[in-house]
Design an enzyme around this catalytic site. Structure first.
Site, PDB file in Angstrom:
ATOM      1  N   LYS A 236      29.526 -28.151  52.877  1.00  0.00           N
ATOM      2  CA  LYS A 236      29.461 -27.958  51.422  1.00  0.00           C
ATOM      3  C   LYS A 236      28.903 -26.585  51.147  1.00  0.00           C
ATOM      4  O   LYS A 236      28.105 -26.068  51.929  1.00  0.00           O
ATOM      5  CB  LYS A 236      28.534 -29.007  50.798  1.00  0.00           C
ATOM      6  CG  LYS A 236      28.760 -29.191  49.329  1.00  0.00           C
ATOM      7  CD  LYS A 236      30.004 -29.996  49.099  1.00  0.00           C
ATOM      8  CE  LYS A 236      30.168 -30.462  47.691  1.00  0.00           C
ATOM      9  NZ  LYS A 236      31.116 -31.588  47.661  1.00  0.00           N
TER      10      LYS A 236
HETATM   11  N1  GLU Z   1      34.652 -31.245  46.326  1.00  0.00           N
HETATM   12  C1  GLU Z   1      35.428 -32.387  46.689  1.00  0.00           C
HETATM   13  C2  GLU Z   1      34.558 -33.456  47.317  1.00  0.00           C
HETATM   14  O1  GLU Z   1      33.368 -33.473  47.129  1.00  0.00           O
HETATM   15  C3  GLU Z   1      36.627 -32.029  47.532  1.00  0.00           C
HETATM   16  C4  GLU Z   1      36.335 -31.384  48.829  1.00  0.00           C
HETATM   17  C5  GLU Z   1      37.559 -30.827  49.538  1.00  0.00           C
HETATM   18  O2  GLU Z   1      38.650 -30.985  49.027  1.00  0.00           O
HETATM   19  O3  GLU Z   1      37.373 -30.247  50.592  1.00  0.00           O
HETATM   20  O4  GLU Z   1      35.037 -34.353  47.951  1.00  0.00           O
END
Ligand code: GLU
Length: 401
Positions: free
Chosen positions: A96
């Protein structure tokens, strides 16, 4: 939120009979990248990328721009990503990113500079087979396109598989924008099928009628005529009508930057966010931020079902209280996995140089979500545990294969 995530892993690990060492191995973070981004004019922001695990595939996860972003939050969200990918059977790891900035305080040129500088700083640590970032809270295809361009300039990579959530004209996938909301709707519908409730009329309230929540409601209005939307909120206020709200009307109101506090329509009341959470509805959909339900407000919750479309919206104390009361909580790592599932489909399309029709993307998404919801229900029933424990158990089984 980090404590909540760790407890979930420890609890599920113990149910599976894992040793403390094996559990610590699951919790351990691989790498953390911390840096400052300076925009001049006294504007400097903390930026992060936490890579939790690449055991199942390249690190994968969004980037959020929010004033409350801090290292522990990014750690928690990165960890959740690894368990999310594993819980729904994707060959991806978890990461993240975040910048502690409020995009509302930045003009367009500053936002672009911030995005490009973030990509530039991270370039050595990311890439199509290493770590593939995506959008999250307050980030969108435009921001991702700037980052992809910056990455291309630095590396010469033209596959565009370095990021997902790009605009459709720039290698993005059709259906990616609606994917998280659509996936949540499909997973919840599948759960209701298993519990024999599929034909029941339900009322629901949605906290956070934004990028994720609005799609959930607009699609549910088309595909789930028995679900009645009675309340929806933005960050300031909520709208409520006991006879039902029109999701499409609310969606176009929000797209024109309307605020729910100013919403005027006969029969629709403006209420507070806390009042929305406390409504006597069948289902509460949480699509805003982490820890939305916590010690201070959980006693007011009357909903029988909670759908966690945000990441980590129920604190541990709130989760324990609600579970004891019999509230059924569809956990984030399955409920909101639609986004990363379609991100994976986007990576596949980029690598093969293909553009799939939206129907194909949606069918694939449905296949993953139904399979994950079925596996979740199976583990819940067989092990007599909550859906959240079941989700972590399923994830751990994949992570320790
Ligand atoms: N931000 C989204 C999540 O928390 C998508 C992450 C992604 O597509 O890599 O799942």
């Amino acid at each position: 939120m980090l404590d909540t995530v760790h407890s979930s892993i420890i609890q599920a690990g113990k149910k599976l009979g894992l040793t403390d060492d094996a559990i610590n191995e699951l919790i351990k973070i691989d790498k953390e990248h911390l840096f400052k981004i300076n925009l001049g004019n006294d504007k400097a922001f903390n930026a992060y990328r936490v890579q939790h695990s690449n055991k199942l595939g390249p690190y994968k996860g969004g980037i959020r721009f929010h004033p409350e972003v801090d290292l522990d939050e990014v750690r928690a969200l990165a960890t959740l990503m690894s368990f999310k990918a594993a819980a729904v059977g994707l060959p991806l790891g978890g990461a993240k990113g975040g910048i502690s900035a409020d995009p509302k305080d930045l003009n367009k040129a500053e936002l672009e500079e911030l995005s490009r500088k973030y990509a530039r700083e991270l370039q050595p640590h990311i890439g199509p087979d290493k770590d593939v970032p995506a959008p999250d809270v307050n980030t969108n295809p435009e921001i991702i396109d700037w980052m992809v361009d910056e990455y291309r300039k630095l590396t010469g990579d033209i596959t565009k598989a370095s990021f997902t959530g790009k605009s459709v004209g720039n290698g993005g996938s059709l259906g990616r924008d609606a994917a998280t909301g659509r996936g949540g709707m499909l997973a919840f519908a599948q759960l209701l099928k298993h519990t024999g409730q599929a034909d029941k009329q339900l009322t629901y309230a949605i906290q956070g009628f934004g990028n994720v929540g609005s799609f959930f409601s607009v699609l549910a209005a088309k595909q789930q005529p028995k679900w009645k939307l009675v309340a929806a909120s933005d960050s300031q206020a909520a709208v409520y009508s006991s006879t039902g709200l029109n999701a499409a009307v609310l969606d176009s109101y929000k797209r024109k930057r309307g605020r729910f506090s100013d919403f005027k329509k006969r029969g629709v009341q403006v209420i507070t966010n806390n009042e929305l959470l406390a409504l006597d509805v069948d289902v509460l959909v949480l699509a805003a931020l982490g820890d939305a339900l916590n010690k201070s407000n959980v006693v007011n919750i009357k909903a029988k079902y909670i759908v966690e479309l945000a990441n980590g919206p129920t604190s541990e104390a709130a989760f324990d209280y609600l579970t004891k009361k019999g509230t059924v909580i569809l956990p984030d790592i399955v409920a909101n996995a639609g986004g990363v599932i379609v991100s994976y489909l986007e990576m596949l399309q980029n690598k093969a140089g293909e553009h799939w029709p939206e129907e194909k993307v949606n069918n694939e998404l449905e296949r993953y979500m139904v399979k994950a919801a079925d596996a979740l229900y199976k583990t819940t029933s067989e092990k007599n545990v909550s859906l959240k424990e079941a989700a972590f158990i399923n994830a751990i089984k994949n992570l320790t294969k």
